[in-house]
Design an enzyme around this catalytic site. Structure first.
Site, PDB file in Angstrom:
ATOM      1  N   ARG A   9       0.808  -1.213   0.000  1.00  0.00           N
ATOM      2  CA  ARG A   9       0.000   0.000   0.000  1.00  0.00           C
ATOM      3  C   ARG A   9       0.844   1.268   0.000  1.00  0.00           C
ATOM      4  NH1 ARG A   9      -4.673  -0.508   4.235  1.00  0.00           N
ATOM      5  NH2 ARG A   9      -2.826  -0.675   5.491  1.00  0.00           N
ATOM      6  N   HIS A  37       3.277 -28.253   8.640  1.00  0.00           N
ATOM      7  CA  HIS A  37       4.595 -28.852   8.433  1.00  0.00           C
ATOM      8  C   HIS A  37       4.684 -30.298   8.931  1.00  0.00           C
ATOM      9  CE1 HIS A  37       5.420 -24.784   7.561  1.00  0.00           C
ATOM     10  NE2 HIS A  37       5.768 -24.372   8.755  1.00  0.00           N
TER      11      HIS A  37
END
Ligand code: BG6
Length: 493
Positions: free
Chosen positions: A51, A242
Protein backbone atom coordinates in the site's frame (compact mmCIF):
# COMPACT_ATOMS: atom_id res chain seq x y z
CA UNK A 1 29.98 -30.10 -6.91
CA UNK A 2 27.44 -27.89 -8.71
CA UNK A 3 23.83 -28.73 -9.34
CA UNK A 4 22.29 -28.84 -12.78
CA UNK A 5 20.60 -25.55 -13.58
CA UNK A 6 17.65 -25.38 -15.95
CA UNK A 7 16.71 -21.82 -16.85
CA UNK A 8 12.97 -21.32 -16.36
CA UNK A 9 10.53 -19.62 -18.75
CA UNK A 10 10.25 -15.82 -18.63
CA UNK A 11 8.03 -14.68 -15.77
CA UNK A 12 6.62 -11.77 -13.83
CA UNK A 13 6.45 -12.47 -10.09
CA UNK A 14 4.06 -10.06 -8.42
CA UNK A 15 4.63 -10.09 -4.68
CA UNK A 16 1.78 -8.64 -2.61
CA UNK A 17 3.27 -7.78 0.75
CA UNK A 18 6.42 -6.95 -1.23
CA UNK A 19 7.84 -4.77 1.54
CA UNK A 20 6.90 -7.19 4.33
CA UNK A 21 8.97 -9.50 6.47
CA UNK A 22 8.50 -12.67 4.43
CA UNK A 23 9.43 -10.93 1.18
CA UNK A 24 12.54 -9.37 2.68
CA UNK A 25 13.68 -12.34 4.70
CA UNK A 26 12.84 -15.22 2.39
CA UNK A 27 11.31 -14.50 -1.02
CA UNK A 28 13.69 -11.91 -2.44
CA UNK A 29 16.81 -13.59 -1.01
CA UNK A 30 15.62 -16.89 -2.55
CA UNK A 31 15.13 -15.28 -5.96
CA UNK A 32 18.54 -13.62 -5.63
CA UNK A 33 20.12 -17.05 -5.10
CA UNK A 34 18.43 -18.34 -8.23
CA UNK A 35 19.84 -15.33 -10.04
CA UNK A 36 23.31 -16.11 -8.73
CA UNK A 37 22.97 -19.68 -10.01
CA UNK A 38 21.97 -18.40 -13.45
CA UNK A 39 18.45 -19.78 -13.38
CA UNK A 40 16.50 -16.61 -14.11
CA UNK A 41 15.84 -15.79 -17.76
CA UNK A 42 16.76 -12.40 -19.10
CA UNK A 43 13.30 -10.88 -19.02
CA UNK A 44 12.13 -12.17 -15.65
CA UNK A 45 10.76 -9.38 -13.44
CA UNK A 46 9.74 -9.13 -9.82
CA UNK A 47 7.10 -6.57 -8.96
CA UNK A 48 6.77 -5.62 -5.32
CA UNK A 49 3.30 -4.48 -4.32
CA UNK A 50 2.09 -2.94 -1.10
CA UNK A 51 0.00 0.00 0.00
CA UNK A 52 2.90 2.32 0.79
CA UNK A 53 3.87 4.91 -1.82
CA UNK A 54 7.40 4.24 -3.07
CA UNK A 55 9.40 4.26 -6.28
CA UNK A 56 11.25 1.52 -8.15
CA UNK A 57 14.52 3.11 -7.07
CA UNK A 58 13.58 3.17 -3.38
CA UNK A 59 12.26 -0.37 -3.54
CA UNK A 60 15.50 -1.58 -5.09
CA UNK A 61 17.50 0.09 -2.33
CA UNK A 62 15.34 -1.41 0.38
CA UNK A 63 15.79 -4.87 -1.16
CA UNK A 64 19.53 -4.28 -1.43
CA UNK A 65 19.47 -3.76 2.35
CA UNK A 66 17.34 -6.88 2.81
CA UNK A 67 19.82 -8.96 0.81
CA UNK A 68 22.70 -7.62 2.84
CA UNK A 69 20.87 -8.59 5.99
CA UNK A 70 19.59 -11.99 4.95
CA UNK A 71 22.10 -13.43 2.49
CA UNK A 72 25.51 -14.57 3.71
CA UNK A 73 28.18 -12.03 2.79
CA UNK A 74 30.17 -14.74 1.02
CA UNK A 75 27.18 -15.39 -1.27
CA UNK A 76 26.51 -11.75 -2.14
CA UNK A 77 28.23 -10.90 -5.39
CA UNK A 78 28.14 -7.21 -6.25
CA UNK A 79 27.63 -7.72 -10.01
CA UNK A 80 24.86 -10.28 -9.47
CA UNK A 81 23.12 -7.97 -6.99
CA UNK A 82 23.07 -5.19 -9.61
CA UNK A 83 21.60 -7.47 -12.28
CA UNK A 84 19.03 -8.75 -9.79
CA UNK A 85 17.96 -5.31 -8.56
CA UNK A 86 17.30 -4.20 -12.14
CA UNK A 87 14.56 -6.84 -12.34
CA UNK A 88 12.72 -5.22 -9.45
CA UNK A 89 9.77 -2.85 -9.87
CA UNK A 90 7.34 -1.42 -7.39
CA UNK A 91 3.67 -0.53 -7.63
CA UNK A 92 1.71 0.94 -4.71
CA UNK A 93 -1.63 -0.88 -4.80
CA UNK A 94 -4.39 -1.17 -2.27
CA UNK A 95 -5.78 -4.66 -1.80
CA UNK A 96 -9.13 -3.37 -0.62
CA UNK A 97 -9.82 -0.51 -3.05
CA UNK A 98 -9.18 0.14 -6.74
CA UNK A 99 -6.24 2.39 -6.01
CA UNK A 100 -3.11 1.45 -7.95
CA UNK A 101 -4.59 -1.44 -9.92
CA UNK A 102 -4.52 0.32 -13.28
CA UNK A 103 -0.85 0.98 -12.80
CA UNK A 104 -0.25 -2.63 -11.86
CA UNK A 105 -2.12 -3.72 -15.01
CA UNK A 106 0.01 -1.37 -17.11
CA UNK A 107 3.23 -2.61 -15.50
CA UNK A 108 2.21 -6.17 -16.34
CA UNK A 109 2.00 -5.24 -20.01
CA UNK A 110 -1.26 -6.68 -21.32
CA UNK A 111 -0.93 -9.29 -24.02
CA UNK A 112 2.52 -10.45 -22.96
CA UNK A 113 2.92 -14.23 -23.03
CA UNK A 114 4.94 -14.66 -19.82
CA UNK A 115 4.27 -16.83 -16.84
CA UNK A 116 2.52 -14.60 -14.31
CA UNK A 117 2.74 -15.48 -10.61
CA UNK A 118 0.90 -13.60 -7.90
CA UNK A 119 2.44 -14.31 -4.51
CA UNK A 120 0.08 -13.29 -1.72
CA UNK A 121 2.49 -12.73 1.17
CA UNK A 122 -0.29 -11.04 3.14
CA UNK A 123 -2.71 -12.04 5.86
CA UNK A 124 -5.34 -14.56 4.70
CA UNK A 125 -8.08 -11.93 5.12
CA UNK A 126 -6.70 -10.27 1.98
CA UNK A 127 -6.51 -13.41 -0.20
CA UNK A 128 -10.15 -13.03 -1.31
CA UNK A 129 -10.12 -9.25 -1.96
CA UNK A 130 -6.81 -9.42 -3.84
CA UNK A 131 -7.95 -12.37 -5.95
CA UNK A 132 -11.16 -10.55 -6.86
CA UNK A 133 -9.31 -7.44 -7.95
CA UNK A 134 -6.79 -9.44 -9.94
CA UNK A 135 -9.75 -10.88 -11.86
CA UNK A 136 -11.68 -7.61 -12.08
CA UNK A 137 -8.69 -5.86 -13.64
CA UNK A 138 -8.29 -8.60 -16.22
CA UNK A 139 -4.89 -9.71 -14.96
CA UNK A 140 -5.48 -13.46 -15.23
CA UNK A 141 -3.88 -15.02 -18.30
CA UNK A 142 -3.56 -18.67 -19.35
CA UNK A 143 -0.21 -18.80 -17.60
CA UNK A 144 -1.29 -17.20 -14.33
CA UNK A 145 -0.70 -18.84 -10.94
CA UNK A 146 -1.43 -17.65 -7.45
CA UNK A 147 0.66 -18.59 -4.42
CA UNK A 148 -0.75 -18.42 -0.90
CA UNK A 149 1.05 -18.68 2.40
CA UNK A 150 -0.08 -20.14 5.67
CA UNK A 151 -1.96 -19.71 7.89
CA UNK A 152 -4.73 -21.13 5.72
CA UNK A 153 -7.37 -20.63 8.34
CA UNK A 154 -7.53 -21.20 12.06
CA UNK A 155 -9.83 -24.20 11.79
CA UNK A 156 -11.59 -26.27 9.15
CA UNK A 157 -14.42 -23.79 8.62
CA UNK A 158 -12.18 -20.77 8.11
CA UNK A 159 -9.83 -22.75 5.84
CA UNK A 160 -12.82 -23.76 3.74
CA UNK A 161 -13.98 -20.14 3.55
CA UNK A 162 -10.51 -19.02 2.37
CA UNK A 163 -10.35 -21.84 -0.16
CA UNK A 164 -13.83 -20.89 -1.41
CA UNK A 165 -12.82 -17.25 -1.82
CA UNK A 166 -9.70 -18.04 -3.82
CA UNK A 167 -11.47 -20.87 -5.63
CA UNK A 168 -14.17 -18.52 -6.94
CA UNK A 169 -11.47 -16.77 -8.97
CA UNK A 170 -8.76 -19.34 -9.67
CA UNK A 171 -8.96 -22.98 -10.74
CA UNK A 172 -7.43 -25.45 -8.31
CA UNK A 173 -4.54 -26.11 -10.70
CA UNK A 174 -3.65 -22.40 -10.64
CA UNK A 175 -3.46 -22.30 -6.83
CA UNK A 176 -0.14 -23.05 -5.08
CA UNK A 177 -0.50 -23.41 -1.32
CA UNK A 178 2.97 -23.20 0.12
CA UNK A 179 4.23 -25.32 2.96
CA UNK A 180 7.90 -24.43 2.95
CA UNK A 181 8.82 -27.70 4.69
CA UNK A 182 8.07 -29.50 1.43
CA UNK A 183 10.80 -27.46 -0.26
CA UNK A 184 13.49 -28.53 2.18
CA UNK A 185 16.17 -30.65 0.57
CA UNK A 186 15.99 -33.48 3.08
CA UNK A 187 12.23 -33.69 2.79
CA UNK A 188 12.57 -34.32 -0.91
CA UNK A 189 15.33 -36.76 -0.10
CA UNK A 190 12.89 -38.69 2.00
CA UNK A 191 10.98 -39.43 -1.19
CA UNK A 192 14.22 -40.36 -2.97
CA UNK A 193 15.20 -42.61 -0.10
CA UNK A 194 11.87 -44.39 -0.03
CA UNK A 195 11.13 -44.65 -3.72
CA UNK A 196 14.50 -44.73 -5.45
CA UNK A 197 15.96 -47.52 -3.31
CA UNK A 198 14.73 -51.08 -3.17
CA UNK A 199 16.12 -51.50 0.33
CA UNK A 200 13.55 -49.80 2.52
CA UNK A 201 10.16 -50.37 0.95
CA UNK A 202 9.83 -54.06 1.92
CA UNK A 203 10.52 -53.08 5.55
CA UNK A 204 8.40 -49.95 5.56
CA UNK A 205 5.40 -51.24 7.45
CA UNK A 206 4.02 -52.38 10.78
CA UNK A 207 5.71 -55.78 10.53
CA UNK A 208 9.17 -54.18 10.74
CA UNK A 209 8.78 -50.68 12.10
CA UNK A 210 8.20 -50.21 15.80
CA UNK A 211 7.36 -46.51 15.68
CA UNK A 212 8.13 -43.17 14.04
CA UNK A 213 9.10 -39.89 15.71
CA UNK A 214 8.85 -36.49 14.13
CA UNK A 215 10.46 -33.65 16.05
CA UNK A 216 10.63 -29.99 15.01
CA UNK A 217 12.35 -28.23 17.88
CA UNK A 218 13.22 -24.54 17.84
CA UNK A 219 15.30 -22.49 20.25
CA UNK A 220 13.65 -19.22 19.24
CA UNK A 221 10.62 -17.80 21.03
CA UNK A 222 7.82 -15.90 19.32
CA UNK A 223 10.24 -13.27 17.98
CA UNK A 224 7.96 -10.25 17.82
CA UNK A 225 5.18 -12.33 16.22
CA UNK A 226 3.32 -12.60 19.53
CA UNK A 227 0.08 -11.18 18.14
CA UNK A 228 -0.12 -13.75 15.36
CA UNK A 229 1.22 -16.58 17.47
CA UNK A 230 -1.06 -16.05 20.42
CA UNK A 231 -4.06 -16.68 18.14
CA UNK A 232 -2.40 -19.68 16.62
CA UNK A 233 -0.21 -21.76 18.94
CA UNK A 234 2.05 -24.66 18.07
CA UNK A 235 -0.65 -26.98 16.78
CA UNK A 236 -1.93 -24.53 14.17
CA UNK A 237 1.46 -22.98 13.42
CA UNK A 238 3.45 -26.19 13.00
CA UNK A 239 1.43 -29.41 13.33
CA UNK A 240 -1.51 -28.74 11.01
CA UNK A 241 0.87 -28.05 8.16
CA UNK A 242 4.60 -28.85 8.43
CA UNK A 243 4.47 -31.84 10.75
CA UNK A 244 1.46 -33.47 9.12
CA UNK A 245 3.09 -33.02 5.73
CA UNK A 246 6.21 -34.81 7.01
CA UNK A 247 4.04 -37.55 8.45
CA UNK A 248 2.32 -37.94 5.07
CA UNK A 249 5.61 -38.35 3.23
CA UNK A 250 6.75 -41.02 5.68
CA UNK A 251 3.46 -42.89 5.72
CA UNK A 252 2.07 -42.58 2.19
CA UNK A 253 1.87 -45.46 -0.26
CA UNK A 254 4.23 -45.22 -3.24
CA UNK A 255 2.52 -42.86 -5.69
CA UNK A 256 2.27 -44.11 -9.27
CA UNK A 257 4.35 -41.16 -10.50
CA UNK A 258 5.82 -37.92 -9.14
CA UNK A 259 2.96 -36.10 -10.81
CA UNK A 260 1.28 -33.60 -8.46
CA UNK A 261 -2.03 -35.39 -8.19
CA UNK A 262 -0.51 -38.84 -7.68
CA UNK A 263 1.59 -37.60 -4.75
CA UNK A 264 -1.14 -35.45 -3.25
CA UNK A 265 -3.72 -38.21 -3.63
CA UNK A 266 -1.53 -40.56 -1.57
CA UNK A 267 -0.92 -37.91 1.09
CA UNK A 268 -4.64 -37.30 1.33
CA UNK A 269 -5.26 -40.99 2.09
CA UNK A 270 -2.83 -40.78 5.02
CA UNK A 271 -4.58 -37.71 6.43
CA UNK A 272 -7.93 -39.42 6.13
CA UNK A 273 -6.51 -42.49 7.87
CA UNK A 274 -5.38 -40.59 10.97
CA UNK A 275 -7.13 -41.91 14.04
CA UNK A 276 -9.39 -39.20 15.47
CA UNK A 277 -8.32 -37.68 18.76
CA UNK A 278 -11.19 -36.10 20.59
CA UNK A 279 -12.75 -35.69 24.01
CA UNK A 280 -11.05 -37.68 26.77
CA UNK A 281 -8.56 -39.38 24.42
CA UNK A 282 -6.91 -35.97 23.97
CA UNK A 283 -5.82 -36.09 27.61
CA UNK A 284 -3.99 -39.36 27.04
CA UNK A 285 -2.34 -38.78 23.69
CA UNK A 286 -1.61 -35.05 23.58
CA UNK A 287 0.52 -32.76 25.73
CA UNK A 288 0.42 -28.96 25.58
CA UNK A 289 3.13 -26.79 27.04
CA UNK A 290 3.96 -23.12 27.38
CA UNK A 291 7.48 -21.85 28.05
CA UNK A 292 8.42 -19.94 31.13
CA UNK A 293 11.47 -17.73 31.60
CA UNK A 294 14.71 -19.64 31.31
CA UNK A 295 17.84 -19.73 29.20
CA UNK A 296 18.33 -20.17 25.50
CA UNK A 297 21.54 -20.53 23.53
CA UNK A 298 21.83 -16.72 23.65
CA UNK A 299 21.36 -16.32 27.42
CA UNK A 300 18.45 -15.56 29.73
CA UNK A 301 15.09 -15.26 27.99
CA UNK A 302 11.64 -14.16 29.18
CA UNK A 303 8.64 -16.42 29.46
CA UNK A 304 5.90 -16.56 26.83
CA UNK A 305 3.45 -14.56 28.92
CA UNK A 306 5.96 -11.71 29.11
CA UNK A 307 6.03 -11.58 25.32
CA UNK A 308 2.33 -11.47 24.52
CA UNK A 309 -0.42 -8.99 25.34
CA UNK A 310 -2.80 -11.46 26.97
CA UNK A 311 -1.12 -12.18 30.29
CA UNK A 312 -3.53 -15.05 30.95
CA UNK A 313 -2.97 -16.63 27.53
CA UNK A 314 -3.38 -20.41 27.34
CA UNK A 315 -1.79 -20.67 23.92
CA UNK A 316 0.55 -23.64 23.64
CA UNK A 317 4.14 -23.11 22.52
CA UNK A 318 4.82 -26.85 22.67
CA UNK A 319 2.81 -29.83 21.64
CA UNK A 320 3.43 -33.57 21.64
CA UNK A 321 0.95 -35.99 20.11
CA UNK A 322 0.81 -39.73 19.76
CA UNK A 323 -0.83 -40.21 16.36
CA UNK A 324 -1.86 -43.33 14.53
CA UNK A 325 -2.54 -44.02 10.87
CA UNK A 326 -5.29 -46.57 10.57
CA UNK A 327 -4.53 -48.67 7.54
CA UNK A 328 -2.95 -52.03 6.72
CA UNK A 329 0.56 -50.68 6.45
CA UNK A 330 0.63 -48.83 9.75
CA UNK A 331 -1.83 -50.58 12.07
CA UNK A 332 -0.48 -50.35 15.62
CA UNK A 333 2.57 -48.19 14.76
CA UNK A 334 2.57 -44.96 16.77
CA UNK A 335 3.77 -41.72 15.21
CA UNK A 336 5.07 -39.53 18.04
CA UNK A 337 5.00 -35.89 16.98
CA UNK A 338 6.44 -32.99 18.91
CA UNK A 339 7.28 -29.39 18.26
CA UNK A 340 7.97 -26.38 20.40
CA UNK A 341 9.59 -23.03 20.78
CA UNK A 342 12.38 -22.26 23.25
CA UNK A 343 13.50 -25.85 23.41
CA UNK A 344 17.01 -27.01 24.22
CA UNK A 345 18.27 -27.32 20.69
CA UNK A 346 17.24 -26.47 17.15
CA UNK A 347 16.64 -29.76 15.46
CA UNK A 348 14.13 -31.14 12.98
CA UNK A 349 14.23 -34.81 12.31
CA UNK A 350 12.26 -37.88 11.47
CA UNK A 351 13.27 -41.06 13.26
CA UNK A 352 12.08 -44.44 12.03
CA UNK A 353 12.80 -47.03 14.67
CA UNK A 354 12.72 -50.62 13.47
CA UNK A 355 11.68 -53.62 15.53
CA UNK A 356 14.34 -55.53 17.42
CA UNK A 357 15.74 -58.74 15.94
CA UNK A 358 13.28 -61.57 16.59
CA UNK A 359 15.83 -63.65 18.47
CA UNK A 360 19.35 -62.89 19.64
CA UNK A 361 21.98 -65.53 19.02
CA UNK A 362 24.43 -63.64 21.24
CA UNK A 363 24.89 -64.03 24.97
CA UNK A 364 24.64 -61.13 27.38
CA UNK A 365 28.36 -60.37 27.28
CA UNK A 366 28.07 -58.78 23.80
CA UNK A 367 26.07 -55.85 25.21
CA UNK A 368 22.50 -54.82 24.52
CA UNK A 369 21.26 -55.00 20.95
CA UNK A 370 19.90 -51.61 19.92
CA UNK A 371 17.11 -51.61 17.33
CA UNK A 372 18.04 -50.19 13.93
CA UNK A 373 17.12 -46.60 13.42
CA UNK A 374 16.86 -44.47 10.33
CA UNK A 375 17.25 -40.79 11.17
CA UNK A 376 16.37 -38.24 8.54
CA UNK A 377 17.75 -34.92 9.74
CA UNK A 378 16.12 -31.87 8.16
CA UNK A 379 18.06 -29.23 10.02
CA UNK A 380 20.65 -28.35 11.03
CA UNK A 381 23.30 -30.68 9.48
CA UNK A 382 21.00 -32.12 6.84
CA UNK A 383 21.57 -35.77 6.23
CA UNK A 384 20.51 -39.32 6.79
CA UNK A 385 21.89 -41.76 9.33
CA UNK A 386 21.20 -45.45 9.53
CA UNK A 387 22.08 -46.93 12.86
CA UNK A 388 23.35 -50.51 12.64
CA UNK A 389 24.84 -52.94 15.14
CA UNK A 390 28.43 -53.91 14.37
CA UNK A 391 31.17 -55.81 16.10
CA UNK A 392 33.59 -53.73 18.09
CA UNK A 393 36.80 -53.95 16.11
CA UNK A 394 39.80 -55.86 17.43
CA UNK A 395 40.38 -58.96 19.51
CA UNK A 396 38.82 -59.57 22.89
CA UNK A 397 35.79 -61.57 21.93
CA UNK A 398 32.49 -60.56 20.48
CA UNK A 399 31.23 -57.18 21.65
CA UNK A 400 28.57 -55.33 19.69
CA UNK A 401 27.76 -51.66 19.47
CA UNK A 402 25.51 -49.39 17.42
CA UNK A 403 27.28 -47.31 14.78
CA UNK A 404 25.64 -44.86 12.41
CA UNK A 405 26.13 -45.15 8.68
CA UNK A 406 26.23 -41.41 8.31
CA UNK A 407 25.51 -39.43 5.20
CA UNK A 408 25.79 -35.74 5.85
CA UNK A 409 24.71 -33.97 2.68
CA UNK A 410 27.06 -31.03 3.17
CA UNK A 411 30.03 -33.40 3.36
CA UNK A 412 28.81 -35.65 0.59
CA UNK A 413 28.03 -32.97 -1.96
CA UNK A 414 30.01 -30.01 -0.68
CA UNK A 415 27.49 -27.49 -1.87
CA UNK A 416 25.33 -24.76 -0.40
CA UNK A 417 22.08 -26.10 0.93
CA UNK A 418 19.41 -24.10 -0.90
CA UNK A 419 16.60 -22.52 1.06
CA UNK A 420 13.22 -24.22 0.64
CA UNK A 421 11.76 -21.13 -1.03
CA UNK A 422 14.29 -21.26 -3.87
CA UNK A 423 12.92 -24.54 -5.07
CA UNK A 424 9.28 -23.72 -4.42
CA UNK A 425 9.22 -20.27 -6.04
CA UNK A 426 10.56 -21.66 -9.28
CA UNK A 427 8.34 -24.74 -9.15
CA UNK A 428 5.45 -22.27 -9.40
CA UNK A 429 6.99 -20.78 -12.54
CA UNK A 430 7.44 -24.29 -13.95
CA UNK A 431 3.84 -25.16 -13.11
CA UNK A 432 4.90 -28.08 -10.92
CA UNK A 433 2.52 -28.40 -7.98
CA UNK A 434 3.88 -31.65 -6.52
CA UNK A 435 5.34 -29.89 -3.48
CA UNK A 436 2.27 -27.75 -2.80
CA UNK A 437 -0.83 -28.61 -0.85
CA UNK A 438 -4.08 -29.33 -2.59
CA UNK A 439 -7.30 -27.97 -1.15
CA UNK A 440 -8.58 -31.34 0.05
CA UNK A 441 -5.29 -32.02 1.89
CA UNK A 442 -5.50 -28.76 3.82
CA UNK A 443 -9.09 -29.43 4.75
CA UNK A 444 -8.39 -33.06 5.75
CA UNK A 445 -5.55 -31.87 7.98
CA UNK A 446 -7.92 -29.45 9.71
CA UNK A 447 -10.52 -32.18 10.07
CA UNK A 448 -8.02 -34.05 12.26
CA UNK A 449 -6.86 -30.97 14.17
CA UNK A 450 -10.31 -29.46 14.90
CA UNK A 451 -11.45 -32.12 17.43
CA UNK A 452 -8.12 -31.82 19.28
CA UNK A 453 -8.62 -28.06 19.55
CA UNK A 454 -12.16 -28.62 20.73
CA UNK A 455 -11.05 -31.10 23.36
CA UNK A 456 -8.38 -28.71 24.60
CA UNK A 457 -10.96 -25.90 24.71
CA UNK A 458 -13.09 -27.98 27.03
CA UNK A 459 -10.24 -28.82 29.42
CA UNK A 460 -10.02 -26.80 32.60
CA UNK A 461 -6.29 -27.46 32.76
CA UNK A 462 -3.93 -24.87 31.22
CA UNK A 463 -0.88 -25.91 29.13
CA UNK A 464 1.90 -27.28 31.30
CA UNK A 465 4.72 -24.85 31.96
CA UNK A 466 8.26 -25.72 30.90
CA UNK A 467 11.44 -23.80 31.43
CA UNK A 468 12.84 -22.19 28.29
CA UNK A 469 15.88 -24.14 27.12
CA UNK A 470 14.56 -27.58 28.12
CA UNK A 471 12.83 -30.33 26.14
CA UNK A 472 9.32 -29.25 27.10
CA UNK A 473 7.03 -30.49 29.85
CA UNK A 474 7.92 -33.77 31.54
CA UNK A 475 4.51 -35.05 30.45
CA UNK A 476 5.88 -35.18 26.88
CA UNK A 477 8.58 -37.56 28.03
CA UNK A 478 5.99 -39.59 29.91
CA UNK A 479 3.84 -39.73 26.75
CA UNK A 480 6.41 -41.89 24.98
CA UNK A 481 7.96 -43.63 28.02
CA UNK A 482 4.54 -44.96 29.06
CA UNK A 483 4.73 -47.05 25.90
CA UNK A 484 8.19 -48.37 26.82
CA UNK A 485 9.90 -46.12 24.26
CA UNK A 486 12.01 -43.00 24.41
CA UNK A 487 12.62 -39.89 22.34
CA UNK A 488 15.60 -40.21 20.04
CA UNK A 489 18.73 -39.55 22.05
CA UNK A 490 20.60 -37.26 19.70
CA UNK A 491 18.03 -34.65 20.52
CA UNK A 492 18.75 -34.85 24.23
CA UNK A 493 21.54 -32.78 25.69
C1 BG6 B 1 6.83 -21.20 10.20
C2 BG6 B 1 6.24 -20.92 11.54
O1 BG6 B 1 5.89 -21.73 9.33
O2 BG6 B 1 7.90 -22.13 10.35
C3 BG6 B 1 7.29 -20.39 12.51
O3 BG6 B 1 5.18 -19.97 11.40
C4 BG6 B 1 8.46 -21.34 12.58
O4 BG6 B 1 6.73 -20.21 13.81
C5 BG6 B 1 8.96 -21.67 11.18
O5 BG6 B 1 9.48 -20.71 13.33
C6 BG6 B 1 10.02 -22.75 11.21
O6 BG6 B 1 10.58 -22.88 9.94
P1 BG6 B 1 12.07 -23.39 9.76
O7 BG6 B 1 12.24 -23.50 8.28
O8 BG6 B 1 12.95 -22.36 10.39
O9 BG6 B 1 12.14 -24.69 10.47
Amino acid sequence: MTSRIIVVDPFDYVVFGGTGDLARRKLLPALYQREADGQLPEDARIIGVSRKASSDADYRESIRAALTEHVKASELKADVVEVFLKRLFYVATDATSDSGWDQLAATLKPGEDKVRCFYLATGPDLFGPISERIAAHGLITDKTRVVVEKPLGKDGASAKAINDEIGRIFHEDQIYRIDHYLGKETVQNLMALRFANALFEPLWNAAHIDHVQITVAETVGVEGRGDYYDHSGAIRDMVQNHILQLLCLVAMEPPATMDADSVRGEKLKVLKGLKAISGPSATHVTVRGQYRAGASTTGAVPGYLDEVTDKASRTETFVAIKAEVQNWRWAGVPFYLRTGKRLAKRVSEIVVRFKPVPHSIFDDSVGALAANELVIRLQPDEGVKLQLMIKDPGPGGMRLRPVPLDMSFADAFGMRNPDAYERLLLDVVRGNATLFMRRDEVEAAWAWIDPILEAWGEMSEAPKGYTAGTWGPSAAIALIERDGRNWHEDTLI
